[in-house]
Design a protein around this motif. Structure first.
Motif, PDB file in Angstrom:
ATOM      1  N   PHE A 155       6.074 -41.591 -28.767  1.00  0.00           N
ATOM      2  CA  PHE A 155       6.542 -41.645 -27.722  1.00  0.00           C
ATOM      3  C   PHE A 155       5.489 -42.617 -26.945  1.00  0.00           C
ATOM      4  CE2 PHE A 155       4.902 -40.204 -23.535  1.00  0.00           C
ATOM      5  CZ  PHE A 155       5.774 -39.355 -23.146  1.00  0.00           C
ATOM      6  N   PHE A 156       4.474 -42.893 -27.575  1.00  0.00           N
ATOM      7  CA  PHE A 156       3.880 -44.287 -26.640  1.00  0.00           C
ATOM      8  C   PHE A 156       4.487 -45.585 -26.348  1.00  0.00           C
ATOM      9  CE2 PHE A 156      -0.713 -41.227 -27.879  1.00  0.00           C
ATOM     10  CZ  PHE A 156      -0.199 -40.680 -26.904  1.00  0.00           C
ATOM     11  N   ALA A 157       5.108 -45.641 -28.387  1.00  0.00           N
ATOM     12  CA  ALA A 157       5.841 -47.070 -28.087  1.00  0.00           C
ATOM     13  C   ALA A 157       6.840 -46.997 -27.360  1.00  0.00           C
ATOM     14  CB  ALA A 157       6.685 -46.813 -29.905  1.00  0.00           C
ATOM     15  N   LEU A 158       7.889 -45.969 -27.554  1.00  0.00           N
ATOM     16  CA  LEU A 158       8.838 -46.310 -26.783  1.00  0.00           C
ATOM     17  C   LEU A 158       8.723 -46.153 -24.630  1.00  0.00           C
ATOM     18  CD1 LEU A 158      10.936 -43.486 -28.226  1.00  0.00           C
ATOM     19  CD2 LEU A 158      11.413 -45.668 -27.357  1.00  0.00           C
ATOM     20  N   ASP A 159       7.801 -45.538 -24.721  1.00  0.00           N
ATOM     21  CA  ASP A 159       7.190 -45.509 -23.117  1.00  0.00           C
ATOM     22  C   ASP A 159       6.486 -46.886 -22.641  1.00  0.00           C
ATOM     23  OD1 ASP A 159       5.849 -44.419 -21.015  1.00  0.00           O
ATOM     24  OD2 ASP A 159       3.842 -44.255 -21.404  1.00  0.00           O
ATOM     25  N   SER A 160       5.749 -47.472 -23.486  1.00  0.00           N
ATOM     26  CA  SER A 160       5.660 -49.254 -23.370  1.00  0.00           C
ATOM     27  C   SER A 160       6.538 -49.786 -22.876  1.00  0.00           C
ATOM     28  CB  SER A 160       4.429 -49.737 -23.771  1.00  0.00           C
ATOM     29  OG  SER A 160       4.654 -49.474 -25.438  1.00  0.00           O
ATOM     30  N   MET A 161       7.683 -49.396 -23.263  1.00  0.00           N
ATOM     31  CA  MET A 161       9.141 -51.002 -23.218  1.00  0.00           C
ATOM     32  C   MET A 161       9.055 -50.680 -22.026  1.00  0.00           C
ATOM     33  SD  MET A 161       9.553 -51.518 -26.644  1.00  0.00           S
ATOM     34  CE  MET A 161       7.761 -51.293 -27.319  1.00  0.00           C
ATOM     35  N   ASN A 162       9.843 -52.133 -21.498  1.00  0.00           N
ATOM     36  CA  ASN A 162       9.809 -52.028 -19.815  1.00  0.00           C
ATOM     37  C   ASN A 162      11.614 -52.942 -20.103  1.00  0.00           C
ATOM     38  OD1 ASN A 162       7.540 -51.283 -19.394  1.00  0.00           O
ATOM     39  ND2 ASN A 162       6.942 -53.388 -19.984  1.00  0.00           N
ATOM     40  N   THR A 163      11.828 -52.767 -21.361  1.00  0.00           N
ATOM     41  CA  THR A 163      13.440 -54.042 -21.544  1.00  0.00           C
ATOM     42  C   THR A 163      14.000 -52.833 -22.379  1.00  0.00           C
ATOM     43  OG1 THR A 163      13.054 -54.677 -23.530  1.00  0.00           O
ATOM     44  CG2 THR A 163      12.331 -55.741 -21.122  1.00  0.00           C
ATOM     45  N   PRO A 164      15.850 -53.006 -22.235  1.00  0.00           N
ATOM     46  CA  PRO A 164      16.414 -52.131 -22.802  1.00  0.00           C
ATOM     47  C   PRO A 164      16.135 -52.925 -24.560  1.00  0.00           C
ATOM     48  CG  PRO A 164      17.795 -53.412 -21.559  1.00  0.00           C
ATOM     49  CD  PRO A 164      16.427 -54.513 -21.123  1.00  0.00           C
ATOM     50  N   THR A 165      16.257 -51.166 -25.371  1.00  0.00           N
ATOM     51  CA  THR A 165      16.170 -50.824 -26.827  1.00  0.00           C
ATOM     52  C   THR A 165      16.258 -50.896 -27.189  1.00  0.00           C
ATOM     53  OG1 THR A 165      13.317 -50.754 -25.844  1.00  0.00           O
ATOM     54  CG2 THR A 165      13.865 -51.025 -27.769  1.00  0.00           C
ATOM     55  N   VAL A 166      16.345 -51.399 -29.138  1.00  0.00           N
ATOM     56  CA  VAL A 166      17.475 -51.382 -29.999  1.00  0.00           C
ATOM     57  C   VAL A 166      15.996 -50.834 -30.585  1.00  0.00           C
ATOM     58  CG1 VAL A 166      18.766 -52.088 -31.931  1.00  0.00           C
ATOM     59  CG2 VAL A 166      18.946 -53.143 -29.551  1.00  0.00           C
ATOM     60  N   TRP A 167      15.941 -49.150 -31.131  1.00  0.00           N
ATOM     61  CA  TRP A 167      15.041 -48.532 -32.013  1.00  0.00           C
ATOM     62  C   TRP A 167      15.979 -47.728 -33.177  1.00  0.00           C
ATOM     63  CZ3 TRP A 167      14.286 -42.553 -30.970  1.00  0.00           C
ATOM     64  CH2 TRP A 167      13.331 -42.172 -31.730  1.00  0.00           C
ATOM     65  N   ILE A 168      14.737 -48.484 -34.260  1.00  0.00           N
ATOM     66  CA  ILE A 168      14.810 -48.499 -35.682  1.00  0.00           C
ATOM     67  C   ILE A 168      14.211 -47.296 -35.378  1.00  0.00           C
ATOM     68  CG2 ILE A 168      14.883 -49.569 -37.800  1.00  0.00           C
ATOM     69  CD1 ILE A 168      15.041 -51.811 -36.519  1.00  0.00           C
ATOM     70  N   VAL A 169      14.434 -45.830 -36.331  1.00  0.00           N
ATOM     71  CA  VAL A 169      14.026 -44.887 -36.202  1.00  0.00           C
ATOM     72  C   VAL A 169      14.316 -44.121 -37.706  1.00  0.00           C
ATOM     73  CG1 VAL A 169      15.622 -43.470 -35.395  1.00  0.00           C
ATOM     74  CG2 VAL A 169      13.193 -42.537 -35.637  1.00  0.00           C
ATOM     75  N   GLY A 170      13.424 -43.610 -38.288  1.00  0.00           N
ATOM     76  CA  GLY A 170      13.648 -42.547 -39.435  1.00  0.00           C
ATOM     77  C   GLY A 170      13.015 -42.375 -40.834  1.00  0.00           C
ATOM     78  N   GLY A 171      13.122 -42.280 -41.850  1.00  0.00           N
ATOM     79  CA  GLY A 171      12.345 -41.744 -43.341  1.00  0.00           C
ATOM     80  C   GLY A 171      11.978 -40.427 -43.212  1.00  0.00           C
ATOM     81  N   VAL A 172      10.999 -40.234 -43.791  1.00  0.00           N
ATOM     82  CA  VAL A 172      10.891 -39.125 -44.319  1.00  0.00           C
ATOM     83  C   VAL A 172       9.729 -37.976 -43.409  1.00  0.00           C
ATOM     84  CG1 VAL A 172       9.222 -36.923 -45.890  1.00  0.00           C
ATOM     85  CG2 VAL A 172      10.131 -39.445 -46.233  1.00  0.00           C
ATOM     86  N   ASP A 173      10.850 -37.287 -42.600  1.00  0.00           N
ATOM     87  CA  ASP A 173      10.753 -36.046 -41.635  1.00  0.00           C
ATOM     88  C   ASP A 173       9.744 -35.160 -41.970  1.00  0.00           C
ATOM     89  OD1 ASP A 173      10.605 -33.198 -39.523  1.00  0.00           O
ATOM     90  OD2 ASP A 173      12.544 -34.994 -39.169  1.00  0.00           O
ATOM     91  N   LYS A 174       8.461 -34.602 -40.698  1.00  0.00           N
ATOM     92  CA  LYS A 174       7.327 -33.900 -41.346  1.00  0.00           C
ATOM     93  C   LYS A 174       7.622 -32.056 -39.905  1.00  0.00           C
ATOM     94  CE  LYS A 174       4.404 -37.602 -41.171  1.00  0.00           C
ATOM     95  NZ  LYS A 174       3.474 -38.142 -40.714  1.00  0.00           N
TER      96      LYS A 174
END
Length: 443
Positions: free
Chosen positions: A333-352
């Protein structure tokens, strides 16, 4: 006295060294494989060990057991120890009685590493003889065995706090609390919150608890429960007679009748959440009586933490950012909140046990494409499949980065911020972050 150490990693081996030095009969047992470098240390110190098994006859005769933070309470051997009434404690609990040093304990769901590193940077820059341990770097127990420092800055996870009985930091910080590791807390958020607050349970009127006054879970707990420690709040929105706050673009700290001010623009770390980390670290610096000029200088030259919103490279005017340390939704949330340009987001792993709804508004506003990098991506696809134009699944980091380069355009940002643990495809979040950086450098 027989000390059994479960887990032959950094904290386990450090505890074994300290135990041996203090005259314990020490045995290290690891259900997995002990890494070669740790085996060498154990052999050199004449400490008995076993790996890839737990031999009950050699464990259940312990007077005290130090359990590494990665081993869950539900592990069969731990249950048997508890049934027998043998104390099972953490490295911090074992080592603390053997040092006269002041400890500053830092916990929270997010921000604790940055706050720990920043606090350490502030104290070290002021010339204090200070060590760094806990979740970071060299084991606390091993440093206590070497007896070099007058104070320690400790990053403490909830797992380490679960294993304390008498330990108390002189200064405690709770950066924030959001649902994390719920798989280890019977999926009950209140159990996890209580776990974090163990940091203050043994504190007295001589001690301090620094906390985020904007955090709902923290405020609720403090309303319902008592701590004897002196409270020092920090906030982005409120002001205090004693505490740290932002007013007219300045950070102001009022602690023990002393005032400190600094322009927020001069703080090296960017983003609202980093102002909070700076407030917490400044509170410690003030309590440790560090000069104002030193605090200002340290806050303005601090470089940040590897794998936490770390700018890697700009390629064809696309910025690549490594936030591999974001292992839960709140950090992302903090990371996306600090983005000021269109973002390609790499996400995923072991869900907790993640709830991705919290990210929905930010994803709609900022994210143009999602690249899923995990063994099981169903939840992410279900959550955001209809929200973004492009959704891709990949199996390796190299593939993820190449795909991101293919999708991104001038002026975009490629952000690795997984919101998940890394153990499906990587050794740990550091390994994941390094693989990302290598892949970007190889583009």
């Amino acid at each position: 006295m027989r000390l059994v150490v479960l887990g032959g990693g950094e904290s386990g081996v450090g505890t074994a060294i300290l135990g041996k030095e203090k005259g314990y009969d020490v045995f290290v047992s690891d259900f997995g494989k002990i890494k070669e470098n740790y085996k060498e240390v154990l052999i050199k110190n004449g400490i008995d060990w076993e790996d890839e098994k737990h031999t009950e006859s050699l464990i259940l005769n312990a007077d005290v057991v130090m359990k590494s933070p990665g081993i869950p309470e539900k592990a069969p051997i731990v249950k048997k120890l508890v049934e027998k009434g043998i104390p099972v404690i953490s490295e911090i609990e074992f080592a603390a009685p053997f040092t006269k040093a002041i400890t500053i304990g830092i916990t929270g769901s997010n921000g604790k590493t940055t706050t720990t590193m920043l606090t350490y940077h502030l104290l070290k820059s002021a010339g204090l003889n200070v060590g760094l341990a806990g979740n970071i770097g060299k084991s606390f127990a091993e440093q206590v065995a070497e007896d070099k420092y007058d104070s320690y800055v400790l990053e403490l996870s909830s797992f380490q706090l679960d294993g304390i009985i008498n330990y108390k930091p002189h200064i405690a910080i709770i950066t924030n609390i959001s649902p994390d590791h719920l798989d280890r807390y019977d999926y009950k958020y209140e159990n996890y919150i209580d776990s974090k607050f163990r940091i203050t349970m043994n504190q007295t009127e001589e001690d301090y608890l620094i906390y985020d006054a904007d955090d709902e879970a923290i405020s609720e707990w403090l309303q319902k429960n008592k701590t004897r420690a002196k409270l020092i709040p920090f906030s982005l929105t409120k002001t205090f007679e004693e505490g740290v706050f932002i007013k007219n673009n300045k950070m102001e700290a009022i602690i023990n009748q002393e005032e400190f001010q600094m322009e927020t623009a001069a703080i090296a770390l960017e983003g609202k959440h980093n102002f909070k980390n700076a407030m917490a670290a400044t509170s410690v610096a003030k309590l440790m009586q560090i000069r104002k000029a030193t605090i200002r200088e340290s806050l303005s030259n601090f470089q940040g933490v590897e794998h936490r919103l770390e700018k890697v490279l700009k390629i064809q005017n696309v910025q690549y950012i490594n936030d591999s340390k974001a292992t839960n939704v709140n950090a992302t949330f903090f990371a996306l909140d600090s983005m000021n340009t269109p973002t390609v987001w790499i996400v995923g792993g072991v869900d907790k046990g993640n709830d991705y709804n919290e990210l929905m508004a930010l994803v709609r506003e900022k994210v143009k494409a999602i690249i899923c990098l995990g063994v099981e991506n169903r939840k992410i696809i279900d959550a955001f499949g209809n929200v973004v134009d492009v959704m891709v699944e990949v199996g390796t980091m190299t593939e993820a980065v190449r795909m991101a380069q293919h999708i991104s355009e001038k002026g975009d940002t490629v952000l690795l911020s997984p919101a998940c643990a890394s153990f499906d495809l990587f050794e740990n979040y550091e390994d994941r972050g390094r693989q990302f950086k290598d892949a970007v450098h190889n583009l």
